[in-house]
Design a protein around this motif. Structure first.
Motif, PDB file in Angstrom:
ATOM      1  N   ARG A   1       3.521  -1.898   5.421  1.00 29.50           N
ATOM      2  CA  ARG A   1       1.593  -2.216   5.395  1.00 29.50           C
ATOM      3  C   ARG A   1       2.384  -4.378   5.354  1.00 29.50           C
ATOM      4  NH1 ARG A   1       2.600   2.421   5.104  1.00 29.50           N
ATOM      5  NH2 ARG A   1       1.686   4.204   4.000  1.00 29.50           N
TER       6      ARG A   1
ATOM      7  N   GLN B   1       6.820   0.405   2.783  1.00 31.85           N
ATOM      8  CA  GLN B   1       6.636   1.786   2.034  1.00 31.85           C
ATOM      9  C   GLN B   1       7.630   2.676   2.228  1.00 31.85           C
ATOM     10  OE1 GLN B   1       4.086   1.763  -0.372  1.00 31.85           O
ATOM     11  NE2 GLN B   1       6.119   3.510  -1.162  1.00 31.85           N
TER      12      GLN B   1
ATOM     13  N   PRO C   1      -3.808  -6.319  -0.635  1.00 31.59           N
ATOM     14  CA  PRO C   1      -3.540  -5.166   0.792  1.00 31.59           C
ATOM     15  C   PRO C   1      -5.560  -5.696   1.202  1.00 31.59           C
ATOM     16  CG  PRO C   1      -3.290  -3.388  -1.052  1.00 31.59           C
ATOM     17  CD  PRO C   1      -3.141  -5.288  -2.121  1.00 31.59           C
TER      18      PRO C   1
END
Length: 784
Positions: free
Chosen positions: A365, A389, A589
């Motif tokens: 990510r 992750q 994010p």
């Protein structure tokens, strides 16, 4: 020694075997009829059998070596006697040279000399028994001359060979071969009561230091360290250099230096670390290399040995290396080996293998941390930071896997993946009308790649992202590892419009000349200086000097690791362009980036009641009628404000009911304007100085004339002037056409000038005998 010459066992086997064959030749030669054939055959059988037995042994113990040498001397004497004089006896007597040469090769000088005397003495007696006195004396003299010469030559060559094979030529310390002999002997006496200690010492950032000083300078640093360690270990222990910047210290009895180590080996971590600190203290510090002060730090991996018989140097070095890598990962100066570290190493290797699959399996990510304008607090860009992750371990930060990735080519694939994702995301933001420059960390391996610029340009063209919205960050270590290649790569990137930044500046050995040669656009000051800038005068001086240097060289300067508002204000006051840190936001994010608001939480302003505002405005208008626009004292105050804060415009303002009066202005003419078209009327609800780093980014001021049209004021700061009743009459204010932030000193100066202006106004009121309006304390309370 055994690695560069034949072993003592093999040499003695050749000695006995060759001697046996010579005895057989003498015994059965037809030219020599008077020899004692039976005795010579018997001696030949003994020597040949001994040679066979020696070839079957794995090693030769010292006691057996002495027995075999004495036996050999006796065999030579008996063979000389059995050959019955003449050439046969002379040929056999020359084997005395073998005894002497062998002793010179493998024995201490005194023991070798003793065996030489025994061999020569027994041979001389045998010669005297089979030859005339004169002939025996002459033969013996020649034998002594030959044997003595050969022994001296063999001894000198042996000592020289031993020095060359066991000593590091640069520092004069032991090398790995020499250390192996020392450790092998020391391990025999190691037990729980007298534990041994091995330290593997590595110089931090030696590659960068070597690059900055040149190879000769790097060698000088190694020699200084070698001398420092020798002085520290003068009373015990051995020091070796294994090559490069690795040193090894061996203490065969650590308990002798630190007796408490022998009490409880399971609880000695602190004591071992104290001992290590004492040993390495001399190596940490500053050395003068060609009149340059060089700061040297080391990292140490340590192994405590309680059972020597089952240990070996190879095993100890492997464990010390494991501890050293664990120390580096934990950013510790010393780490003591423990079996649990091996499990961690295995886990790291497993993660490295899993990371290759994670790149292709969609487990990675990218989170983004904002880069904030130091003055307006607007988000001008983001830094792309990878996360993993992991299906078994959860979300991993870069510290958990990047160090392992950098040890292999995996870092190249990882960097390319992050670059691909970050470029696509930045292009998406740009298409949505929110262009943000994205910064991507570039690995040292990828920086050295020949096709880097072409690859980056391909990614930009594929995504449609303008080059100016991409910033590639490289560390000092990546630059100094291959400076020529790095300079060429950075120049090629710049030629294609791609921006570059030097990350973690201040942690390595980048010289100013090298900094000037590299085409950077941005300089990021390392977080360790930023974090301590408020509490350390030294760190504050560093961050100040770097900002001045960066701006003079045409770089933007970024402060990393900003954790609080006080630090952000300090850096803004020092002229930093961008700030980054948890104070503004943690990495988030991509979907959360556009919703970030990095502006500081404004203080809740007080609101004056109508009666209070009436009293305040009336007082301000009354004071305005008493003060001349060019009052000399106020003019001096505003001149000081403009000079100290380095702004083009400064003035004293009085804020009346409908307009604002500008008094004693510097950099502009005296005039009045509607109070709602100015900045200063916002001060009346404040009890302290206010500043607006960038007026175009503040919704309160975007529409006023002096911001929207001319003269385009971007920066404002004003300190309140109060009367005797506590009314805020106006300000001492400064303005600039460029965004900026006051430093703490500048803010204090402005407050002091405001107090002086209030005193001047009060003196004019006293001179006019005007009664003050009701005190705000007696008026209705302020509403929030």
């Amino acid at each position: 020694m055994e690695q560069i010459m034949i072993s003592n066992r093999a040499t003695l086997a050749v000695f006995y075997g060759t001697g046996g064959l010579l005895l057989l030749l003498v015994a059965h030669s037809t030219a020599w009829r008077h020899v004692n054939t039976a005795l010579l055959d018997g001696l030949a059988g003994i020597t040949l059998s001994t040679a066979v037995l020696l070839s079957c042994l794995r090693q030769l113990r010292p006691a057996l070596m002495h027995v075999l040498l004495i036996t050999g001397s006796a065999v030579i004497a008996l063979a000389v006697r059995a050959a019955d004089g003449g050439i046969p006896s002379g040929a056999v007597s020359m084997f005395t040279v073998w005894v002497v040469v062998y002793g010179s090769l493998f024995l201490p000088r005194r023991q070798a000399a003793l065996h030489a005397v025994v061999a020569l003495g027994s041979t001389a007696i045998a010669l005297r028994l089979v030859e005339a006195t004169e002939s025996a004396l002459l033969h013996t003299a020649l034998l002594v001359a030959v044997v003595g010469t050969m022994g001296l030559v063999a001894g000198a060559l042996t000592r020289r060979t031993r020095v060359l094979s066991t000593t590091d030529p640069l520092t004069g310390l032991l090398n790995e071969v020499g250390l192996s002999h020392v450790v092998a002997g020391g391990l025999i006496a190691v037990d729980e009561c007298t534990p041994g200690l091995l330290l593997l010492i590595d110089i931090d950032h030696f590659g960068e230091l070597n690059q900055a000083l040149g190879r000769d300078g790097g060698d000088a640093v190694l020699q200084h360290l070698a001398r420092a360690y020798e002085r520290e270990l003068a009373e015990g222990g051995s020091i070796a250099r294994l090559g490069g910047d690795d040193f090894v210290v061996w203490l065969p009895s650590a308990a002798a230096l630190r007796p408490e180590l022998s009490r409880d080996l399971d609880g000695t971590s602190r004591e071992v670390e104290r001992l290590i600190t004492a040993i390495t203290a001399r190596a940490n510090g500053t050395f003068d290399i060609d009149d340059i002060a060089v700061e040297v730090d080391v990292t140490v991996g340590a192994v405590l040995v309680a059972e020597g018989r089952s240990a070996s140097l190879k095993t100890l070095l492997q464990r010390a290396d494991t501890a050293l890598r664990a120390a580096r990962q934990a950013d510790l100066p010393v780490r003591l080996w423990h079996p649990a570290l091996e499990a961690r190493t295995a886990e790291s290797l497993k993660l490295q293998a899993e990371l290759r699959c994670a790149i292709t399996d969609g487990q990675l990510r990218v989170h983004y941390q904002p880069l904030v304008d130091a003055h307006s607090r607007q988000m001008r860009g983001v830094e792309a930071l990878v996360r993993w992750q992991h299906p078994r371990l959860g979300l991993l930060t870069p510290a958990a896997f990047i160090p392992e990735a950098e040890r292999s080519s995996t870092i190249v694939a990882l960097t390319e993946w992050v670059l691909h994702e970050a470029v696509d995301q930045a292009a998406s933001w740009a298409r949505a009308g929110r262009p943000l420059r994205v910064s991507v960390n570039l690995s040292a391996r990828l920086l050295a790649h020949e096709g880097l610029a072409a690859y980056v340009e391909t990614q930009l063209r594929r995504s449609g992202l303008p080059p100016e919205l991409l910033m590639l960050e490289v560390t000092e270590s990546a630059v100094t590892a291959q400076p020529r290649r790095a300079a060429a790569a950075l120049a090629e990137l710049r030629s294609r419009g791609i921006c570059t930044a030097l990350d973690d500046f201040g942690t390595g050995y980048t010289s100013l000349a090298m900094l000037q040669d590299f085409p950077f656009d941005e300089l990021k000051v390392d977080r360790r200086f930023v974090a301590n800038a408020l509490n350390s005068a030294g760190d504050e001086a560093i961050v100040r000097a770097v900002a001045e240097l960066a701006h003079r060289m045409g770089f933007e300067v970024v402060g990393e690791g900003v954790e609080d508002e006080a630090t952000s204000r300090l850096l803004a006051g020092l002229g930093y362009d961008l700030l980054q840190g948890y104070h503004f936001s943690r990495p988030v994010p991509a979907v959360d980036v556009l919703a970030l608001d990095c502006a500081p939480t404004p203080q809740v302003a007080r609101t004056l009641t109508p009666a209070q505002e009436q009293a305040r405005a009336t007082s301000a208008d009354q004071h305005a009628t008493l003060i001349d626009n060019d009052d000399p004292i106020l003019r001096e105050l505003t001149a000081v404000a403009a000079r100290v804060i380095d702004v083009p415009v400064a003035m004293v303002t009085l804020i009346g009911k409908t307009e604002q009066h500008m008094l004693a202005p510097v950099g502009t003419d005296s005039f009045s304007m509607a109070r709602e078209d100015t900045f200063c009327h916002h001060v009346v609800n404040e009890s302290d100085l206010i500043q607006v780093p960038d007026t175009t980014a503040d919704v309160r001021f975007k529409g006023i004339p002096i911001v929207k049209s001319g003269p385009h004021i971007r920066f404002y700061a004003g300190a309140p002037i109060t009367d005797a009743a506590g009314h805020v009459l106006g300000t001492v204010c400064v303005l600039d056409q460029r965004p900026r932030t006051l430093s703490a000193v500048e803010a204090d100066v402005l407050r002091g000038l405001a107090r002086a202006a209030a005193a001047r106004l009060a003196s004019r009121v006293d001179a006019a005998s005007i009664q003050p309006l009701p005190d705000l304390v007696d008026a209705p309370s302020l509403a929030n």
